[in-house]
Design a protein around this motif. Structure first.
Motif, PDB file in Angstrom:
ATOM      1  N   UNK A 122       0.828  -1.207   0.000  1.00  0.00           N
ATOM      2  CA  UNK A 122       0.000   0.000   0.000  1.00  0.00           C
ATOM      3  C   UNK A 122       0.865   1.261   0.000  1.00  0.00           C
ATOM      4  N   UNK A 123       0.264   2.339  -0.546  1.00  0.00           N
ATOM      5  CA  UNK A 123       0.879   3.669  -0.527  1.00  0.00           C
ATOM      6  C   UNK A 123       2.272   3.670  -1.163  1.00  0.00           C
ATOM      7  N   UNK A 124       2.294   3.189  -2.388  1.00  0.00           N
ATOM      8  CA  UNK A 124       3.499   3.238  -3.207  1.00  0.00           C
ATOM      9  C   UNK A 124       3.176   3.964  -4.511  1.00  0.00           C
ATOM     10  N   UNK A 125       3.910   3.698  -5.573  1.00  0.00           N
ATOM     11  CA  UNK A 125       3.715   4.379  -6.852  1.00  0.00           C
ATOM     12  C   UNK A 125       3.450   3.386  -7.977  1.00  0.00           C
ATOM     13  N   UNK A 126       2.735   2.334  -7.657  1.00  0.00           N
ATOM     14  CA  UNK A 126       2.474   1.274  -8.628  1.00  0.00           C
ATOM     15  C   UNK A 126       1.296   1.639  -9.529  1.00  0.00           C
ATOM     16  N   UNK A 127       1.510   1.562 -10.824  1.00  0.00           N
ATOM     17  CA  UNK A 127       0.411   1.723 -11.782  1.00  0.00           C
ATOM     18  C   UNK A 127       0.047   0.398 -12.422  1.00  0.00           C
ATOM     19  N   UNK A 128       0.952  -0.559 -12.332  1.00  0.00           N
ATOM     20  CA  UNK A 128       0.714  -1.893 -12.869  1.00  0.00           C
ATOM     21  C   UNK A 128       1.796  -2.834 -12.384  1.00  0.00           C
ATOM     22  N   UNK A 129       1.469  -4.134 -12.355  1.00  0.00           N
ATOM     23  CA  UNK A 129       2.406  -5.167 -11.900  1.00  0.00           C
ATOM     24  C   UNK A 129       2.272  -6.363 -12.835  1.00  0.00           C
TER      25      UNK A 129
END
Length: 261
Positions: A122-129
């Motif tokens: 949570x609370x990161x900068x992920x737009x996709x994995x």
């Protein structure tokens, strides 16, 4: 203990051998010391490694192999590389919240998929994995408060995961292929019956049609240019022949041959 420079007694020799063999066996042990930037404690028989708020920009490479709980929240970590936790066969809980993580490699959690029960991103900068990154994971996963791009691959990935039920409504579409989904919780979009993969296939079909039409236009234009160019060349050639002495008779002969053919 013997004095420096003095002769060794039998007792001193025996003590030296004990220390030598103890050092050899301790050095061969599989458990690593606690990283300098972390604090390692034992709770209820489990090794807890506390590395939160230590200004780390990467995952420490020298973690104890018996680590069961690893706390890495509130650091400056930007990525999770392949095999980042490969040696931690007993890892149960992993907290990577409140970092700057933008990328997760496909093999990031390889080696801990069977043991891990809780994972917080949570609370990161992920737009996709990549879908492969969470393959075989049975852990409860927190993915809230990231700038997710809602499209087909994200939908397919989430189908295979056990999302944290308390934060699932905070998995929100920061961007999306369809503008009406921006700002909406992804779970709400999917529960409404929307299939993001159908839109993806339609977009792909339209793109393919546009590409084919573009190629057809190019080929057609080339054929038209080729025909006109050759026709102009033939007309100039006939005019040149007519300008020659006896050219009119040669032109008539060519017209006769063309009529016969």
């Amino acid at each position: 203990m013997w004095e420096s420079g003095g002769p060794l007694t039998i007792a001193d020799s025996a003590l030296l051998w004990v220390l030598l063999f103890s050092g050899m066996f301790l050095g061969a042990g599989p458990v690593l010391a606690c990283p300098e930037s972390c604090q390692c404690v034992e709770q209820s028989g489990l090794t807890v490694v506390q590395c939160a708020s230590r200004n780390l920009d990467r995952i420490p490479p020298d973690l104890p192999r018996d680590t069961a709980v690893l706390l890495l929240s509130s650091n400056r970590i930007t990525s999770i590389p392949d095999h980042a936790f490969r040696e931690l066969r007993h890892l149960r809980e992993l907290d990577l919240s409140d970092n700057r993580i933008e990328t997760v490699d496909a093999g990031a959690f390889r080696g801990v998929a069977d043991s891990l029960s809780s994972l917080d991103l949570s609370r990161n900068r992920l737009s996709g994995v990549p879908k492969e990154a969470f393959a075989r994971l049975r852990a409860t996963i927190g993915l809230s408060d990231n700038p997710w791009h809602c499209e087909c691959s994200l939908q397919e990935m989430l189908r295979e995961l056990r999302l944290d039920p308390e934060t699932v409504n905070r998995v929100v579409c920061r961007t999306a292929e369809q503008a009406e989904h921006v700002g909406q919780p992804l779970i709400r979009v999917l529960d409404s019956g929307v299939n993001l993969c159908n839109f993806h296939r339609k977009t792909t079909d339209v793109a393919m049609l546009v590409t084919v039409f573009g190629w057809f236009s190019v080929v057609t234009g080339y054929v038209v240019y080729y025909v006109r160019h050759n026709r102009d060349d033939a007309r100039r050639h006939l005019e040149y022949i007519k300008s020659l002495p006896g050219g009119t008779r040669i032109t008539k002969d060519l017209d006769t041959v063309s009529t016969v053919m």
